[in-house]
Design an enzyme around this catalytic site. Sequence first.
Site, PDB file in Angstrom:
ATOM      1  N   CYS A 107       0.847  -1.204   0.000  1.00 48.84           N
ATOM      2  CA  CYS A 107       0.000   0.000   0.000  1.00 48.84           C
ATOM      3  C   CYS A 107       0.884   1.257   0.000  1.00 48.84           C
ATOM      4  CB  CYS A 107      -0.908  -0.036   1.222  1.00 48.84           C
ATOM      5  SG  CYS A 107      -1.807   1.485   1.549  1.00 48.84           S
ATOM      6  N   CYS A 110       0.079   3.825   2.698  1.00 44.96           N
ATOM      7  CA  CYS A 110       0.507   3.340   4.018  1.00 44.96           C
ATOM      8  C   CYS A 110       1.991   3.628   4.234  1.00 44.96           C
ATOM      9  CB  CYS A 110       0.275   1.839   4.147  1.00 44.96           C
ATOM     10  SG  CYS A 110      -1.420   1.295   3.904  1.00 44.96           S
TER      11      CYS A 110
END
Length: 187
Positions: A107, A110
Amino acid sequence: KEMAALASNPQMLTRQGHSNYKKEQFWRKESLSLEKKCGFCVKVYSEKLGRSQIEKEWRLKAFWSNVSRPETVEMEPINDVDELDAVLSHARNLSQPIIIEWMASWCRKCIYLKPKLEKLAAEYNNRTKFYYVDVNKVPQTLVKRGNISKMPTIQLWKEDEMKEEVIGGHKGWLVIEEVRELINKYV
Protein backbone atom coordinates in the site's frame (compact mmCIF):
# COMPACT_ATOMS: atom_id res chain seq x y z
CA LYS A 1 35.11 47.81 19.75
CA GLU A 2 33.43 44.41 19.79
CA MET A 3 34.04 41.15 21.55
CA ALA A 4 32.54 37.76 20.74
CA ALA A 5 32.64 34.71 23.00
CA LEU A 6 31.23 31.24 22.85
CA ALA A 7 29.85 30.19 26.22
CA SER A 8 30.88 26.93 27.85
CA ASN A 9 27.33 25.69 27.26
CA PRO A 10 27.24 24.71 23.56
CA GLN A 11 23.57 25.71 23.38
CA MET A 12 24.24 29.36 24.12
CA LEU A 13 26.18 31.89 22.10
CA THR A 14 26.84 35.29 23.64
CA ARG A 15 28.04 38.37 21.82
CA GLN A 16 28.74 41.63 23.59
CA GLY A 17 29.86 44.94 22.26
CA HIS A 18 29.56 48.71 22.29
CA SER A 19 27.74 50.43 19.49
CA ASN A 20 26.67 53.71 18.09
CA TYR A 21 23.25 54.49 16.58
CA LYS A 22 24.01 53.07 13.09
CA LYS A 23 25.28 49.80 14.48
CA GLU A 24 22.19 49.61 16.70
CA GLN A 25 19.91 49.78 13.66
CA PHE A 26 21.99 47.07 11.94
CA TRP A 27 21.92 44.81 14.99
CA ARG A 28 18.17 45.18 15.43
CA LYS A 29 17.53 44.23 11.79
CA GLU A 30 19.94 41.31 11.98
CA SER A 31 18.60 40.09 15.30
CA LEU A 32 15.04 40.06 14.02
CA SER A 33 15.98 37.96 11.02
CA LEU A 34 18.01 35.61 13.24
CA GLU A 35 15.12 35.28 15.66
CA LYS A 36 12.74 34.28 12.87
CA LYS A 37 15.15 31.84 11.21
CA CYS A 38 17.14 30.33 14.06
CA GLY A 39 15.48 30.97 17.42
CA PHE A 40 17.94 33.67 18.46
CA CYS A 41 17.05 36.23 21.08
CA VAL A 42 18.63 39.68 21.55
CA LYS A 43 18.55 41.78 24.72
CA VAL A 44 19.79 45.35 24.83
CA TYR A 45 20.95 47.02 28.01
CA SER A 46 21.46 50.82 27.92
CA GLU A 47 23.28 53.08 30.32
CA LYS A 48 23.97 56.81 29.98
CA LEU A 49 27.59 57.75 30.49
CA GLY A 50 27.31 61.42 29.72
CA ARG A 51 25.11 63.86 27.86
CA SER A 52 25.64 62.43 24.39
CA GLN A 53 27.39 59.12 24.85
CA ILE A 54 25.42 55.92 25.47
CA GLU A 55 27.02 52.56 26.17
CA LYS A 56 25.21 49.58 24.71
CA GLU A 57 25.71 46.04 25.84
CA TRP A 58 24.32 43.48 23.42
CA ARG A 59 23.66 39.90 24.32
CA LEU A 60 22.79 37.50 21.56
CA LYS A 61 21.66 34.13 22.82
CA ALA A 62 20.94 31.05 20.79
CA PHE A 63 18.74 28.52 22.45
CA TRP A 64 17.10 25.30 21.45
CA SER A 65 14.43 24.47 24.00
CA ASN A 66 13.75 20.96 22.71
CA VAL A 67 17.24 19.72 21.92
CA SER A 68 16.65 16.50 23.81
CA ARG A 69 13.40 15.72 21.96
CA PRO A 70 13.89 13.40 18.99
CA GLU A 71 12.66 14.40 15.53
CA THR A 72 11.14 10.99 14.89
CA VAL A 73 10.23 8.00 17.02
CA GLU A 74 10.21 4.66 15.24
CA MET A 75 6.85 2.92 15.40
CA GLU A 76 6.93 -0.55 16.91
CA PRO A 77 5.30 -3.53 15.17
CA ILE A 78 2.47 -5.58 16.63
CA ASN A 79 2.69 -9.14 15.30
CA ASP A 80 -0.15 -11.04 16.99
CA VAL A 81 -3.12 -10.77 19.33
CA ASP A 82 -0.99 -11.48 22.42
CA GLU A 83 1.30 -8.53 21.60
CA LEU A 84 -1.74 -6.28 21.09
CA ASP A 85 -3.11 -7.36 24.49
CA ALA A 86 0.28 -6.65 26.14
CA VAL A 87 0.48 -3.21 24.49
CA LEU A 88 -3.08 -2.35 25.55
CA SER A 89 -2.44 -3.52 29.11
CA HIS A 90 0.71 -1.40 29.39
CA ALA A 91 -1.11 1.65 27.97
CA ARG A 92 -4.00 1.13 30.40
CA ASN A 93 -1.56 1.06 33.35
CA LEU A 94 -0.11 4.38 32.16
CA SER A 95 -3.55 5.85 31.32
CA GLN A 96 -2.27 6.68 27.84
CA PRO A 97 -3.83 6.22 24.42
CA ILE A 98 -1.99 4.34 21.68
CA ILE A 99 -2.05 4.86 17.93
CA ILE A 100 -2.00 1.88 15.57
CA GLU A 101 -1.46 2.20 11.84
CA TRP A 102 -2.95 -0.80 10.04
CA MET A 103 -1.00 -1.06 6.82
CA ALA A 104 0.31 -3.34 4.10
CA SER A 105 3.73 -3.34 2.47
CA TRP A 106 2.08 -3.07 -1.00
CA CYS A 107 0.00 0.00 0.00
CA ARG A 108 1.74 3.18 -1.25
CA LYS A 109 -0.29 5.51 1.00
CA CYS A 110 0.51 3.34 4.02
CA ILE A 111 4.23 3.49 3.30
CA TYR A 112 4.00 7.25 2.67
CA LEU A 113 2.20 7.87 5.99
CA LYS A 114 4.53 5.85 8.22
CA PRO A 115 7.41 8.40 8.41
CA LYS A 116 4.91 11.21 8.92
CA LEU A 117 3.36 9.31 11.80
CA GLU A 118 6.85 8.74 13.23
CA LYS A 119 7.38 12.50 13.24
CA LEU A 120 4.04 12.91 14.98
CA ALA A 121 5.12 10.24 17.47
CA ALA A 122 8.07 12.46 18.40
CA GLU A 123 5.68 15.33 19.19
CA TYR A 124 3.74 13.11 21.60
CA ASN A 125 6.72 11.19 22.95
CA ASN A 126 6.05 9.88 26.49
CA ARG A 127 2.31 10.72 26.18
CA THR A 128 1.23 8.38 23.37
CA LYS A 129 2.89 5.33 21.84
CA PHE A 130 2.67 4.58 18.12
CA TYR A 131 2.54 1.09 16.62
CA TYR A 132 1.90 -0.48 13.24
CA VAL A 133 0.44 -3.75 12.02
CA ASP A 134 1.34 -5.11 8.59
CA VAL A 135 -1.88 -6.99 7.80
CA ASN A 136 -0.11 -9.38 5.38
CA LYS A 137 2.36 -10.57 8.02
CA VAL A 138 0.04 -11.21 10.97
CA PRO A 139 -2.70 -13.74 11.77
CA GLN A 140 -6.14 -12.75 10.49
CA THR A 141 -7.47 -12.92 14.07
CA LEU A 142 -5.48 -9.75 14.79
CA VAL A 143 -6.86 -7.99 11.68
CA LYS A 144 -10.40 -9.01 12.68
CA ARG A 145 -9.80 -7.69 16.21
CA GLY A 146 -9.04 -4.28 14.69
CA ASN A 147 -12.11 -4.60 12.42
CA ILE A 148 -10.00 -3.47 9.46
CA SER A 149 -11.57 -3.18 6.02
CA LYS A 150 -9.50 -0.42 4.34
CA MET A 151 -5.91 0.70 4.45
CA PRO A 152 -4.31 2.70 5.75
CA THR A 153 -6.43 2.83 8.89
CA ILE A 154 -5.08 4.73 11.87
CA GLN A 155 -6.82 3.92 15.13
CA LEU A 156 -6.66 5.43 18.59
CA TRP A 157 -7.08 2.85 21.36
CA LYS A 158 -7.53 3.66 25.03
CA GLU A 159 -8.59 1.49 27.98
CA ASP A 160 -8.48 -1.71 25.90
CA GLU A 161 -10.84 -0.54 23.19
CA MET A 162 -10.71 1.27 19.88
CA LYS A 163 -12.12 4.77 20.40
CA GLU A 164 -11.78 6.44 16.99
CA GLU A 165 -10.14 5.94 13.63
CA VAL A 166 -9.01 7.77 10.53
CA ILE A 167 -9.09 5.95 7.21
CA GLY A 168 -6.24 7.51 5.28
CA GLY A 169 -7.22 7.53 1.63
CA HIS A 170 -6.80 11.31 1.35
CA LYS A 171 -3.84 13.72 1.50
CA GLY A 172 -1.14 12.78 4.02
CA TRP A 173 -1.02 16.14 5.81
CA LEU A 174 -4.80 16.01 6.34
CA VAL A 175 -4.54 12.51 7.79
CA ILE A 176 -1.81 13.68 10.18
CA GLU A 177 -3.92 16.66 11.30
CA GLU A 178 -6.90 14.37 11.92
CA VAL A 179 -4.72 11.99 13.94
CA ARG A 180 -3.33 14.96 15.93
CA GLU A 181 -6.90 16.05 16.75
CA LEU A 182 -7.76 12.52 17.91
CA ILE A 183 -4.74 12.39 20.18
CA ASN A 184 -5.48 15.81 21.66
CA LYS A 185 -8.99 14.61 22.61
CA TYR A 186 -7.64 11.68 24.62
CA VAL A 187 -4.30 12.87 26.03
